[in-house]
Design a protein around this motif. Structure first.
Motif, mmCIF file in Angstrom:
data_model
loop_
_atom_site.group_PDB
_atom_site.id
_atom_site.type_symbol
_atom_site.label_atom_id
_atom_site.label_comp_id
_atom_site.label_asym_id
_atom_site.label_seq_id
_atom_site.Cartn_x
_atom_site.Cartn_y
_atom_site.Cartn_z
ATOM 1 N N THR A 112 0.490 -2.034 -12.792
ATOM 2 C CA THR A 112 1.436 -1.955 -11.685
ATOM 3 C C THR A 112 0.766 -2.353 -10.378
ATOM 4 N N ALA A 113 -0.464 -1.883 -10.174
ATOM 5 C CA ALA A 113 -1.178 -2.182 -8.934
ATOM 6 C C ALA A 113 -1.379 -3.679 -8.742
ATOM 7 N N LEU A 114 -1.789 -4.362 -9.798
ATOM 8 C CA LEU A 114 -2.046 -5.797 -9.678
ATOM 9 C C LEU A 114 -0.745 -6.599 -9.631
ATOM 10 N N ALA A 115 0.335 -6.043 -10.201
ATOM 11 C CA ALA A 115 1.633 -6.710 -10.114
ATOM 12 C C ALA A 115 2.248 -6.553 -8.733
ATOM 13 N N ARG A 116 1.825 -5.498 -8.014
ATOM 14 C CA ARG A 116 2.313 -5.249 -6.654
ATOM 15 C C ARG A 116 1.128 -5.155 -5.697
ATOM 16 N N PRO A 117 0.459 -6.283 -5.443
ATOM 17 C CA PRO A 117 -0.738 -6.235 -4.594
ATOM 18 C C PRO A 117 -0.463 -5.724 -3.184
ATOM 19 N N ASP A 118 0.783 -5.837 -2.727
ATOM 20 C CA ASP A 118 1.109 -5.311 -1.405
ATOM 21 C C ASP A 118 0.930 -3.793 -1.372
ATOM 22 N N LEU A 119 1.392 -3.121 -2.415
ATOM 23 C CA LEU A 119 1.212 -1.673 -2.500
ATOM 24 C C LEU A 119 -0.252 -1.303 -2.701
ATOM 25 N N LEU A 120 -0.931 -2.048 -3.555
ATOM 26 C CA LEU A 120 -2.341 -1.771 -3.819
ATOM 27 C C LEU A 120 -3.157 -1.905 -2.543
ATOM 28 N N ARG A 121 -2.906 -2.960 -1.785
ATOM 29 C CA ARG A 121 -3.663 -3.168 -0.547
ATOM 30 C C ARG A 121 -3.425 -2.032 0.446
ATOM 31 N N THR A 122 -2.186 -1.562 0.543
ATOM 32 C CA THR A 122 -1.880 -0.458 1.449
ATOM 33 C C THR A 122 -2.651 0.796 1.041
ATOM 34 N N GLN A 123 -2.670 1.094 -0.252
ATOM 35 C CA GLN A 123 -3.380 2.271 -0.743
ATOM 36 C C GLN A 123 -4.883 2.149 -0.537
ATOM 37 N N LEU A 124 -5.422 0.986 -0.853
ATOM 38 C CA LEU A 124 -6.863 0.790 -0.708
ATOM 39 C C LEU A 124 -7.276 0.828 0.761
ATOM 40 N N ARG A 125 -6.484 0.224 1.624
ATOM 41 C CA ARG A 125 -6.818 0.227 3.048
ATOM 42 C C ARG A 125 -6.856 1.652 3.584
ATOM 43 N N ALA A 126 -5.905 2.482 3.156
ATOM 44 C CA ALA A 126 -5.898 3.883 3.591
ATOM 45 C C ALA A 126 -7.129 4.620 3.079
ATOM 46 N N ALA A 127 -7.465 4.406 1.814
ATOM 47 C CA ALA A 127 -8.634 5.076 1.232
ATOM 48 C C ALA A 127 -9.921 4.656 1.920
ATOM 49 N N LEU A 128 -10.028 3.386 2.239
ATOM 50 C CA LEU A 128 -11.252 2.869 2.841
ATOM 51 C C LEU A 128 -11.419 3.313 4.295
ATOM 52 N N ARG A 129 -10.361 3.790 4.915
ATOM 53 C CA ARG A 129 -10.436 4.263 6.302
ATOM 54 C C ARG A 129 -10.840 5.739 6.402
ATOM 55 N N VAL A 130 -11.005 6.389 5.275
ATOM 56 C CA VAL A 130 -11.414 7.803 5.294
ATOM 57 C C VAL A 130 -12.795 7.926 5.929
ATOM 58 N N HIS A 131 -12.962 8.948 6.765
ATOM 59 C CA HIS A 131 -14.255 9.199 7.418
ATOM 60 C C HIS A 131 -14.842 10.512 6.902
ATOM 61 N N PRO A 132 -16.186 10.615 6.780
ATOM 62 C CA PRO A 132 -17.131 9.535 7.044
ATOM 63 C C PRO A 132 -17.054 8.432 6.006
ATOM 64 N N ALA A 133 -17.333 7.235 6.425
ATOM 65 C CA ALA A 133 -17.229 6.068 5.553
ATOM 66 C C ALA A 133 -18.163 6.206 4.360
ATOM 67 N N GLY A 134 -17.712 5.700 3.234
ATOM 68 C CA GLY A 134 -18.536 5.705 2.032
ATOM 69 C C GLY A 134 -18.439 6.973 1.214
#
Length: 214
Positions: free
Chosen positions: A6-28
């Protein structure tokens, strides 16, 4: 269409989820786990999107990426999958139902979807062995992680992390402290050669004693 499909079929949703996860602080600090993997190409596709988003938002920290082992294909391909990730997590509920071809929601079959079936245990062993060979953590989540009949077998197969509900943590910790890893390995190897989940549970009871299973 589930999980990574589902994630790869809907890359728009996947990108939104990943972008949110990657913005979590502290980074990494975030670790990402990809569900319903069947081959390495799916992992590489997700990792490629993660790298693109990291470049877009200026993140240099390494993000740990894991793969869920929920299908027989993933378990059998674990040695290839583990090369592309930092850790593996065995989703025992889905792995059991797909291995046994029994829907755990089916009223007549749910009671037979036992993760201690030797076929399921052999797939767990394959995944755990691949992780050990690569020096990477292999965890187990799902109902079997809190099954006290299963705990010594999982430890014997090489699993070193169990994901359980908070209420189960004290009893599982107490049980693990009472076990010897050599005994667990011997029990696990024996159980892989049995014919049914019922035989596996009976063998655990004989080996560990009925009092240890309460």
């Amino acid at each position: 269409m589930r999980g990574v499909r589902t994630a790869l079929a809907r890359p728009d949703l996947l990108r939104t989820q990943l972008r949110a996860a990657l913005r979590v602080h502290p980074a990494g600090k975030v670790r990402l786990l990809i569900p319903m993997i069947t081959d390495a190409a799916e992992i590489l596709a997700v990792r490629g999107i993660i790298d693109e988003i990291k470049a877009e938002i200026g993140i240099r920290d390494r993000i740990e990426l894991g793969a869920m082992i929920e299908t027989p294909a993933a378990a059998l391909m674990a040695s290839a999958l583990v090369r592309e990730v930092d850790f593996l997590s065995i989703g025992s509920n889905d792995l059991t139902q797909y291995t046994l071809a029994m829907d755990r929601g089916h009223p007549e079959l749910a009671g037979r979807t036992d993760a201690l079936h030797p076929a399921v245990l052999k797939l767990v062993a394959a995944a755990a062995g691949a992780g050990a060979a690569a020096g990477k953590m292999v965890a187990v989540c799902g109902g079997v992680a809190a099954d006290r009949f299963a705990v010594p077998i999982l430890l014997g197969l090489g699993v070193r992390e169990l994901s359980v509900v908070p209420a189960a943590v004290p009893a599982i910790k107490r049980q693990i402290r009472s076990l010897r890893i050599d005994d667990c390995r011997e029990l696990a190897m024996h159980c892989l050669e049995l014919a049914s989940a019922a035989e596996v549970r009976a063998s655990v009871t004989r080996t560990m004693g009925p009092g240890d299973m309460r």
